[in-house]
Design a protein around this motif. Sequence first.
Motif, PDB file in Angstrom:
ATOM      1  N   LYS A   1       1.179  -1.193   0.284  1.00 17.66           N
ATOM      2  CA  LYS A   1      -0.218  -0.036  -0.341  1.00 17.66           C
ATOM      3  C   LYS A   1       1.025   0.972  -0.139  1.00 17.66           C
ATOM      4  O   LYS A   1       2.040   0.782   0.532  1.00 17.66           O
ATOM      5  CB  LYS A   1      -0.754  -0.114   0.791  1.00 17.66           C
ATOM      6  CG  LYS A   1       0.110   0.148   2.744  1.00 17.66           C
ATOM      7  CD  LYS A   1      -1.126  -0.034   3.713  1.00 17.66           C
ATOM      8  CE  LYS A   1      -2.202  -1.304   3.730  1.00 17.66           C
ATOM      9  NZ  LYS A   1      -2.935  -1.193   5.416  1.00 17.66           N
TER      10      LYS A   1
ATOM     11  N   ARG B   1      -6.692  -1.260  -5.737  1.00 12.83           N
ATOM     12  CA  ARG B   1      -8.061   0.152  -5.759  1.00 12.83           C
ATOM     13  C   ARG B   1      -7.252   0.982  -4.767  1.00 12.83           C
ATOM     14  O   ARG B   1      -5.989   0.946  -4.355  1.00 12.83           O
ATOM     15  CB  ARG B   1      -9.027  -0.763  -4.345  1.00 12.83           C
ATOM     16  CG  ARG B   1      -8.681  -1.058  -3.345  1.00 12.83           C
ATOM     17  CD  ARG B   1      -9.553  -1.755  -2.527  1.00 12.83           C
ATOM     18  NE  ARG B   1      -8.432  -2.467  -1.613  1.00 12.83           N
ATOM     19  CZ  ARG B   1      -9.486  -3.355  -0.217  1.00 12.83           C
ATOM     20  NH1 ARG B   1     -10.571  -4.006  -0.665  1.00 12.83           N
ATOM     21  NH2 ARG B   1      -8.661  -4.108   0.889  1.00 12.83           N
ATOM     22  N   SER B   2      -7.982   1.821  -5.073  1.00 12.92           N
ATOM     23  CA  SER B   2      -7.729   3.715  -4.017  1.00 12.92           C
ATOM     24  C   SER B   2      -8.335   4.209  -3.851  1.00 12.92           C
ATOM     25  O   SER B   2      -9.960   3.614  -4.210  1.00 12.92           O
ATOM     26  CB  SER B   2      -7.230   4.060  -5.329  1.00 12.92           C
ATOM     27  OG  SER B   2      -7.494   4.020  -6.675  1.00 12.92           O
ATOM     28  N   LYS B   3      -8.290   4.602  -2.525  1.00 11.92           N
ATOM     29  CA  LYS B   3      -9.846   5.846  -2.100  1.00 11.92           C
ATOM     30  C   LYS B   3      -8.661   6.807  -1.613  1.00 11.92           C
ATOM     31  O   LYS B   3      -7.787   6.952  -1.701  1.00 11.92           O
ATOM     32  CB  LYS B   3      -9.781   4.580  -0.602  1.00 11.92           C
ATOM     33  CG  LYS B   3     -10.597   3.731  -0.994  1.00 11.92           C
ATOM     34  CD  LYS B   3     -10.824   2.775   0.407  1.00 11.92           C
ATOM     35  CE  LYS B   3     -12.016   1.402  -0.188  1.00 11.92           C
ATOM     36  NZ  LYS B   3     -11.905   0.893   1.510  1.00 11.92           N
TER      37      LYS B   3
ATOM     38  N   ILE C   1      -7.869   6.458 -10.211  1.00 14.75           N
ATOM     39  CA  ILE C   1      -6.129   6.468 -10.408  1.00 14.75           C
ATOM     40  C   ILE C   1      -6.199   5.858 -11.926  1.00 14.75           C
ATOM     41  O   ILE C   1      -6.938   4.981 -12.366  1.00 14.75           O
ATOM     42  CB  ILE C   1      -5.421   5.530  -9.306  1.00 14.75           C
ATOM     43  CG1 ILE C   1      -5.396   4.433 -10.127  1.00 14.75           C
ATOM     44  CG2 ILE C   1      -5.280   6.382  -8.015  1.00 14.75           C
ATOM     45  CD1 ILE C   1      -4.947   3.904  -9.146  1.00 14.75           C
TER      46      ILE C   1
ATOM     47  N   ASP D   1     -11.552   3.151  -9.622  1.00 11.11           N
ATOM     48  CA  ASP D   1     -10.353   3.218  -8.050  1.00 11.11           C
ATOM     49  C   ASP D   1     -10.539   1.611  -8.064  1.00 11.11           C
ATOM     50  O   ASP D   1     -10.160   1.397  -7.046  1.00 11.11           O
ATOM     51  CB  ASP D   1     -11.722   3.649  -7.405  1.00 11.11           C
ATOM     52  CG  ASP D   1     -12.960   2.691  -7.076  1.00 11.11           C
ATOM     53  OD1 ASP D   1     -14.112   2.945  -8.515  1.00 11.11           O
ATOM     54  OD2 ASP D   1     -13.612   1.657  -6.192  1.00 11.11           O
TER      55      ASP D   1
ATOM     56  N   ALA E   1      -2.427   9.687  -9.678  1.00 11.27           N
ATOM     57  CA  ALA E   1      -3.146  10.196  -9.157  1.00 11.27           C
ATOM     58  C   ALA E   1      -4.111  11.344 -10.182  1.00 11.27           C
ATOM     59  O   ALA E   1      -3.549  11.875 -10.291  1.00 11.27           O
ATOM     60  CB  ALA E   1      -3.340  10.504  -8.104  1.00 11.27           C
TER      61      ALA E   1
ATOM     62  N   THR F   1      -3.477  10.403  -2.322  1.00  9.26           N
ATOM     63  CA  THR F   1      -4.442   9.370  -3.059  1.00  9.26           C
ATOM     64  C   THR F   1      -3.770   7.785  -2.071  1.00  9.26           C
ATOM     65  O   THR F   1      -2.798   7.305  -2.118  1.00  9.26           O
ATOM     66  CB  THR F   1      -4.225   9.114  -4.548  1.00  9.26           C
ATOM     67  OG1 THR F   1      -5.028  10.062  -5.027  1.00  9.26           O
ATOM     68  CG2 THR F   1      -5.179   7.438  -5.000  1.00  9.26           C
ATOM     69  N   HIS F   2      -4.840   6.633  -1.564  1.00  7.26           N
ATOM     70  CA  HIS F   2      -4.045   5.442  -0.877  1.00  7.26           C
ATOM     71  C   HIS F   2      -4.543   4.214  -1.731  1.00  7.26           C
ATOM     72  O   HIS F   2      -5.633   4.291  -2.405  1.00  7.26           O
ATOM     73  CB  HIS F   2      -5.223   5.298   0.563  1.00  7.26           C
ATOM     74  CG  HIS F   2      -5.171   7.011   1.639  1.00  7.26           C
ATOM     75  ND1 HIS F   2      -4.873   6.448   2.810  1.00  7.26           N
ATOM     76  CD2 HIS F   2      -4.897   7.237   1.871  1.00  7.26           C
ATOM     77  CE1 HIS F   2      -4.227   7.576   3.616  1.00  7.26           C
ATOM     78  NE2 HIS F   2      -4.954   8.742   2.622  1.00  7.26           N
ATOM     79  N   ILE F   3      -3.660   3.751  -2.253  1.00  4.39           N
ATOM     80  CA  ILE F   3      -3.055   3.066  -3.149  1.00  4.39           C
ATOM     81  C   ILE F   3      -3.129   1.076  -2.355  1.00  4.39           C
ATOM     82  O   ILE F   3      -1.704   1.116  -1.628  1.00  4.39           O
ATOM     83  CB  ILE F   3      -2.904   2.801  -4.323  1.00  4.39           C
ATOM     84  CG1 ILE F   3      -2.984   4.668  -4.871  1.00  4.39           C
ATOM     85  CG2 ILE F   3      -2.633   2.489  -4.842  1.00  4.39           C
ATOM     86  CD1 ILE F   3      -2.416   5.347  -6.068  1.00  4.39           C
TER      87      ILE F   3
ATOM     88  N   TRP G   1      -2.605  -3.002  -3.545  1.00  2.37           N
ATOM     89  CA  TRP G   1      -2.031  -3.786  -4.337  1.00  2.37           C
ATOM     90  C   TRP G   1      -1.787  -4.867  -3.740  1.00  2.37           C
ATOM     91  O   TRP G   1      -1.677  -5.494  -3.055  1.00  2.37           O
ATOM     92  CB  TRP G   1      -0.999  -2.906  -6.001  1.00  2.37           C
ATOM     93  CG  TRP G   1       0.047  -3.007  -4.731  1.00  2.37           C
ATOM     94  CD1 TRP G   1       0.815  -3.792  -4.686  1.00  2.37           C
ATOM     95  CD2 TRP G   1       0.577  -2.038  -4.660  1.00  2.37           C
ATOM     96  NE1 TRP G   1       1.704  -3.461  -4.424  1.00  2.37           N
ATOM     97  CE2 TRP G   1       1.840  -2.564  -4.541  1.00  2.37           C
ATOM     98  CE3 TRP G   1      -0.119  -1.084  -4.740  1.00  2.37           C
ATOM     99  CZ2 TRP G   1       3.198  -1.397  -3.571  1.00  2.37           C
ATOM    100  CZ3 TRP G   1       0.796   0.115  -3.685  1.00  2.37           C
ATOM    101  CH2 TRP G   1       1.922  -0.150  -3.372  1.00  2.37           C
TER     102      TRP G   1
END
Lengths: 128, 135
Positions: B40, B68-70, B79, B98, B119, B125-127, B129
Amino acid sequence: MATTGVVSGQVLVADSNAIQNSIPINATAGTVTNNVSGQTTVASASAFSIPLEGIVNPKLIRIMAKDGAGVDKPVRVILLSSGPSTATNPPSHEFVLVVSDLTTSPITGVQVQPLNASTTVVDYVIAG
Amino acid sequence: MANAVQLSGSLTVGEGSTVIANIIVSSNAGAIGAGIVQGKRIISATTSTTIDLSKLGASPKVKLMYIRSKDAAGAKKAIKLGINGTAASPTLNLPSSDEFLLICNTTASATITFLSFAAPDASPTHIEWLIAGDL
């Protein structure tokens, strides 16, 4: 074929002892309103388009490719959108892509390019 | 991190109790010999960032990618994801989203060597994987 439904299910990434990760797909893709499926047989190395039949925002794409004898055969899947398109992505005989409801620059076209001119049988499912 | 990892599961496109298409993932991806890369990252810039796949080897055969991203509040934030097959430019043209799930069976001669993402703005942006594949 037009329908309203959802893309659902889950993918598990696990070893022989325990599930390591579970990916719930219904949280990923959500509602779809149309889907197309079918099979195309070609004997050419040229890229060909899969008809989207009105789908404007594909959320699930599944491509499977085999040769004339039913053996897995890698193909390139080319996704068209507002950005640049390219035919150099890694070949695969099976390809599944799921993207979420929150999608911008949606895919506008799906092309499949065989690696050679021998018979390629492509099965596809696209929902969006 | 365990070896001999297996992908399994199914995706269904359906309407109520009517199944339109059922995709069995185990037939798509099968066993994974090398393992999994998970991570992350929080980014606060629009410049492209690369996910390191070196744990899967120099020429990994990626079979599953889930990203996923938030935003900082936990809301979905789309993203742009780039998948590099052979060079510096993305080779698989994906939409901004996202959440991405990609399952494929790449060959040893044409591998996915790294991923990049960007982003849409400079707010956090929290990613997260999860990448699984073979050597």
